[in-house]
Motif scaffolding. Structure first.
Motif, PDB file in Angstrom:
ATOM      1  N   ALA A 193       0.877  -1.263   0.039  1.00  0.00           N
ATOM      2  CA  ALA A 193       0.156  -0.039  -0.131  1.00  0.00           C
ATOM      3  C   ALA A 193       1.016   1.145  -0.010  1.00  0.00           C
ATOM      4  O   ALA A 193       0.545   2.207  -0.631  1.00  0.00           O
ATOM      5  N   MET A 194       2.000   1.161   0.776  1.00  0.00           N
ATOM      6  CA  MET A 194       2.888   2.475   0.899  1.00  0.00           C
ATOM      7  C   MET A 194       3.596   2.766  -0.807  1.00  0.00           C
ATOM      8  O   MET A 194       3.371   3.824  -1.144  1.00  0.00           O
ATOM      9  N   GLU A 209       2.202   1.433  -3.659  1.00  0.00           N
ATOM     10  CA  GLU A 209       1.024   2.343  -4.398  1.00  0.00           C
ATOM     11  C   GLU A 209       0.853   3.499  -4.126  1.00  0.00           C
ATOM     12  O   GLU A 209       0.625   4.343  -5.251  1.00  0.00           O
ATOM     13  N   THR A 210       0.507   3.963  -2.755  1.00  0.00           N
ATOM     14  CA  THR A 210       0.601   5.269  -2.653  1.00  0.00           C
ATOM     15  C   THR A 210       1.497   6.224  -3.122  1.00  0.00           C
ATOM     16  O   THR A 210       1.409   7.275  -3.713  1.00  0.00           O
ATOM     17  N   ARG A 243       3.270   5.407  -5.552  1.00  0.00           N
ATOM     18  CA  ARG A 243       3.535   5.655  -7.264  1.00  0.00           C
ATOM     19  C   ARG A 243       2.260   6.602  -7.733  1.00  0.00           C
ATOM     20  O   ARG A 243       2.294   7.223  -8.724  1.00  0.00           O
ATOM     21  N   THR A 251      -4.038  -3.122  -3.010  1.00  0.00           N
ATOM     22  CA  THR A 251      -4.417  -3.201  -1.652  1.00  0.00           C
ATOM     23  C   THR A 251      -5.576  -2.553  -1.349  1.00  0.00           C
ATOM     24  O   THR A 251      -6.020  -1.653  -2.204  1.00  0.00           O
ATOM     25  N   GLU A 252      -6.224  -2.913  -0.049  1.00  0.00           N
ATOM     26  CA  GLU A 252      -7.381  -2.122   0.435  1.00  0.00           C
ATOM     27  C   GLU A 252      -7.347  -0.756   0.303  1.00  0.00           C
ATOM     28  O   GLU A 252      -8.265   0.015   0.362  1.00  0.00           O
ATOM     29  N   ILE A 253      -6.019  -0.417   0.806  1.00  0.00           N
ATOM     30  CA  ILE A 253      -5.918   1.341   0.989  1.00  0.00           C
ATOM     31  C   ILE A 253      -6.297   2.080  -0.170  1.00  0.00           C
ATOM     32  O   ILE A 253      -7.064   2.905  -0.046  1.00  0.00           O
ATOM     33  N   THR A 254      -5.510   1.447  -1.399  1.00  0.00           N
ATOM     34  CA  THR A 254      -5.968   2.020  -2.628  1.00  0.00           C
ATOM     35  C   THR A 254      -7.479   1.848  -2.812  1.00  0.00           C
ATOM     36  O   THR A 254      -8.121   3.123  -3.389  1.00  0.00           O
ATOM     37  N   VAL A 287      -4.487   9.280  -1.992  1.00  0.00           N
ATOM     38  CA  VAL A 287      -4.034   9.008  -0.880  1.00  0.00           C
ATOM     39  C   VAL A 287      -2.746   9.844  -0.314  1.00  0.00           C
ATOM     40  O   VAL A 287      -1.800   9.960  -0.938  1.00  0.00           O
ATOM     41  N   PHE A 312      -1.483   6.989   5.159  1.00  0.00           N
ATOM     42  CA  PHE A 312      -2.415   5.710   5.818  1.00  0.00           C
ATOM     43  C   PHE A 312      -1.860   5.379   7.020  1.00  0.00           C
ATOM     44  O   PHE A 312      -0.501   5.433   7.231  1.00  0.00           O
ATOM     45  N   MET A 345      -2.323   1.553   9.572  1.00  0.00           N
ATOM     46  CA  MET A 345      -3.155   0.552   9.963  1.00  0.00           C
ATOM     47  C   MET A 345      -2.611  -0.374  11.210  1.00  0.00           C
ATOM     48  O   MET A 345      -1.559  -0.347  11.627  1.00  0.00           O
ATOM     49  N   PRO A 398      -3.094   4.713 -12.746  1.00  0.00           N
ATOM     50  CA  PRO A 398      -1.914   5.533 -12.982  1.00  0.00           C
ATOM     51  C   PRO A 398      -0.849   5.062 -12.206  1.00  0.00           C
ATOM     52  O   PRO A 398       0.411   5.423 -12.745  1.00  0.00           O
ATOM     53  N   ASP A 399      -0.968   4.248 -11.325  1.00  0.00           N
ATOM     54  CA  ASP A 399       0.312   3.808 -10.312  1.00  0.00           C
ATOM     55  C   ASP A 399       0.854   2.500 -11.007  1.00  0.00           C
ATOM     56  O   ASP A 399       1.910   2.127 -10.535  1.00  0.00           O
ATOM     57  N   VAL A 439      -0.334  -0.325 -10.869  1.00  0.00           N
ATOM     58  CA  VAL A 439      -0.435  -1.474 -10.166  1.00  0.00           C
ATOM     59  C   VAL A 439      -1.574  -2.292 -10.644  1.00  0.00           C
ATOM     60  O   VAL A 439      -2.416  -1.817 -11.322  1.00  0.00           O
TER      61      VAL A 439
END
Lengths: 461, 261
Positions: free
Chosen positions: A450-451, A453-454, A456, B80-83, B118, B121, B123, B258-259, B261
């Motif tokens: 997630a880090m 992804e964020t 990027r 991931t759930e965050i995104t 984002v 975050f 968790m 855009p990332d 993934v």
């Protein structure tokens, strides 16, 4: 002999080693295939790691993983062994300034449960000695010292106290209670000089009241006398100055290594090898001269890769600044597997990477260096340096890894995150990494992913 | 183009079919989580396709999220759930600046910038005390459903104080409170407050408003109020809170993210 940089698992390193041998690989006495550490030392964790494929990295790993043997050999050769506890890069400089002394870092046993995947049961033994999981994994040091099964029992145990982490003091107190005599030296909590107080500039753009530095200098003088008695020779200024110059040789190489790796457009060396290399700053892995040779090899490899634009991790990886060492080495691999790379680090001993002043009386210089320890000062100071280095390394996110049970980690991560976010506005996450993180690998991977992804997604927009 | 998002959470699997042209959820559903995650997810997916009258070939892309996402091998990719929660909540409530998601296994606080990006975050990774697992434990101990539990919590006049940080110890504490004659609604409200307090500690000092509450726990009456008290600010329950993760996954499937993934 050189091949394109990449990471290999242990099986792949077996083949690589044979190939290197056929190609005429020349190794130091402690060289050999990585596999033997699994077979002989039960370092099972190596089977779960991925290693850089260079001969220089092989040398680094073999150097790290043979430290206990090196200490036993030194003892057999008549050298005196000094355990320097809770001291990240000060007393070892003094010890190595005297002939016949070998300093090491018993707290380094905190990696033993990881490397041996707890098969040595050091943490369970520590529990039986009254130190449960509410203490830092450095508690592994206690049974390691008491049982004497890993490294030789030191001839002299030295431990800093005062503004260092509480749980380590508790561990060392327990050790003393079990009959191991300890020479304690005290270090005050660093504060900013008050109005009218004489200020003293410290490495790392820090300052402290001169009176605090004087106090530490006096304490180090006492430590120096004890070391001199052990060595049978006075630790005079000339010897100490020479020791400082030698320590600075290590630090200069690490500085070059860090600058080359962290500033490169992509990573010429993996995160795991960077962590291990930086750790050499603390006590030279029990051999200062060999540390210099190991780092020379590594630096040459990295510089050569950077010149040829050959990288282990590509430029698309998210640039991550990593805070604190990890109890499980696997975590550093994981970061890269999930799309990140290191662009900076603060493994909790940034002061041991700064040059010790050579233009000052040597004890004064060492006292200033000790007072720059991030652990003895306000977290704000540490965070300020992290912010500077994040900016220099163009970090896209910060990972603060907590060490389970470590008292200094209790709230520090949150403060660092807050300052990073406020000053440079990049994501900063906190993760906890136990000595063997397999059971929580999915959730740890989720956080790291997630880090990445964020980071990027922020880059893309 | 129709895209699918599957959120394989620790307690349930949620799925969404999204018509990207109309930007509309055309089907959604959930099923209890189990050992055979992929089979359960596939069955749910097929059920949604049938409900929507679509053939599998009409689905352009499937994205899986949630803690079990890697088990969903028929997904084209995982995120991931965050995104995904960020994307899902942003689509439903573009003004959201903080998302609180309390799941069965963990809880998350996601800070958003304008545009839904984002910013940061957090968790929880230490214990189950700030998660839906705590409520599950209490519901099981009291032999009642979550819904009934939440209903009871609303009747509380004076919520009990649950002081234990550990769910296991808290269970003992709850039994003690009930044995001491504390009214059941007060104990239940105390549990909700304890969860909210843990989540507020996770959020730290970075709560920007408006705050949206998502995840299955958000459906329980009383939890949003408990969070409001703990955070000292209004908390809005996201529309269809249990599906925001799956929606975010479907949105991610709809456009090349855009990332990358």
């Amino acid at each position: 002999m050189n091949s394109a940089p990449r990471q290999l698992n242990l099986d792949q390193w077996d083949d690589r080693y044979e190939q290197l041998r056929r190609d005429g690989l020349r190794e130091p006495a402690y060289g050999g295939p990585l596999r033997r550490h699994v077979v002989r030392e039960k370092d099972f964790r190596l089977q779960q790691l991925r290693f850089d494929n260079s001969p220089a990295a092989l040398r680094l790993w073999n150097f790290l993983l043979t430290e206990n043997q090196r200490l036993h050999q030194a003892r057999a050769a008549g050298h005196k062994i000094v355990g320097t506890m809770k001291d990240l890069g000060t007393v070892p400089v003094m010890a190595y300034a005297l002939p016949g002394l070998r300093a090491f870092y018993p707290d380094g046993a905190w990696w033993t449960p990881c490397l041996m995947e707890c098969s040595d049961r050091l943490l369970q033994k520590a529990e039986r000695m009254g130190l449960d999981a509410s203490f830092c994994p450095a508690r592994a040091m206690l049974p390691a010292l008491v049982d004497g099964g890993h490294f030789p029992r030191p001839d002299l145990l030295i431990c800093s106290s005062g503004a260092v982490c509480d749980d380590f003091s508790a561990i060392a107190q327990r050790l003393e209670h079990l009959g191991h005599s300890i020479l304690w030296w005290e270090i005050p909590r660093r504060r900013r000089p008050a109005a009218g107080e004489t200020a003293c500039a410290l490495p790392g753009l820090l300052a402290a009241p001169q009176i605090q530095v004087d106090c530490v200098r006096t304490e180090l003088q006492r430590v120096g006398r004890a070391l001199g008695e052990l060595a049978g020779r006075t630790l005079d200024d000339d010897s100490l100055a020479a020791g400082i110059r030698a320590a600075n040789q290590v630090r200069r190489r690490l500085d070059s290594l860090r600058r080359t790796v962290y500033s490169a457009p992509a990573a010429p060396l993996p995160a795991l090898e960077m962590l291990v290399a930086e750790m050499l700053a603390i006590h030279f892995c029990s051999d200062r001269e060999e540390t210099i040779a190991v780092l020379d090899d590594l630096l040459a490899e990295v510089q050569s890769r950077a010149r040829r634009s050959q990288f282990v991790i590509g430029a698309e990886a998210a640039r991550i600044f990593w805070v604190n060492p990890v109890a499980d080495l696997r975590a550093m691999n994981l970061l890269e597997e999930l799309g990140g790379r290191l662009c900076g680090s603060d493994f909790m001993f940034s002061h041991a990477l700064d040059l010790i002043p050579e233009n000052l009386p040597p004890l004064e210089a060492l006292a200033r260096s000790a007072m720059a320890d991030p652990m003895v000062g306000p977290t704000d100071d540490r965070a300020a340096r992290i912010v500077r280095e994040c900016q220099a390394g163009r970090a896209e996110a910060v990972a603060v890894s907590r060490i389970p049970g470590a008292s200094h980690c209790a709230r520090e991560g949150e403060i660092i995150r807050e300052i990073v976010r406020r000053e440079i506005g990049i994501p900063a996450i906190e993760i906890e990494i136990p000595p063997v993180c397999d059971a929580m690998l999915p959730s740890l991977a989720s956080r790291l992913r997630a880090m990445v992804e964020t980071a990027r997604s922020r880059r893309a927009r | 183009m129709i895209c699918a998002g599957i959120d394989a959470g620790s307690r349930s699997i949620k799925a969404v079919l999204l018509d990207t042209a109309r930007q509309q959820m055309i089907a959604s559903g959930l099923t209890d989580q189990g050992v055979e995650q992929e089979r359960l997810a596939a069955e749910l997916f097929e059920k949604l396709l049938q409900e929507a009258g679509l053939a599998r070939s009409r689905i352009s892309a499937v994205v899986a999220t949630g803690y079990g996402r890697n088990a969903i091998r028929f997904a084209d990719t995982t995120i991931t759930e965050i995104t995904c929660h960020a994307r899902g909540v942003h689509r439903l409530a573009p003004e959201a600046r903080t998302i609180i998601e309390i799941g069965g296994q963990d809880s998350k606080v996601i800070c958003l910038e304008e545009g839904g990006r984002v910013r940061d975050f957090a968790m929880n990774d230490r214990c189950a005390a700030g998660t839906g697992r705590f409520l599950e434990m209490v519901a099981a101990r009291l032999d009642m459903s979550w819904e009934k539990l939440a209903e009871l919590g609303r009747q509380s006049k004076k919520p009990a104080l649950i002081s234990n940080m550990c769910v296991v110890f808290a269970e003992t504490e709850i039994i003690g409170l009930l044995a001491d004659g504390q009214p059941l609604p007060d104990v239940v409200a105390g549990v909700q407050n304890a969860i909210a307090t843990r989540v507020s500690a996770l959020a730290g000092r970075f709560v920007s408003q408006p705050v949206y509450f998502t995840g299955g726990v958000a459906l329980l009456p009383g939890m949003a109020r408990a969070l409001e008290e703990a955070l000292a600010c209004p908390v809005r329950v996201a529309p269809r809170p249990q599906f925001t993760g799956a929606l975010g996954a479907a949105l991610s499937a709809a456009a090349k993210p855009p990332d990358g993934v």
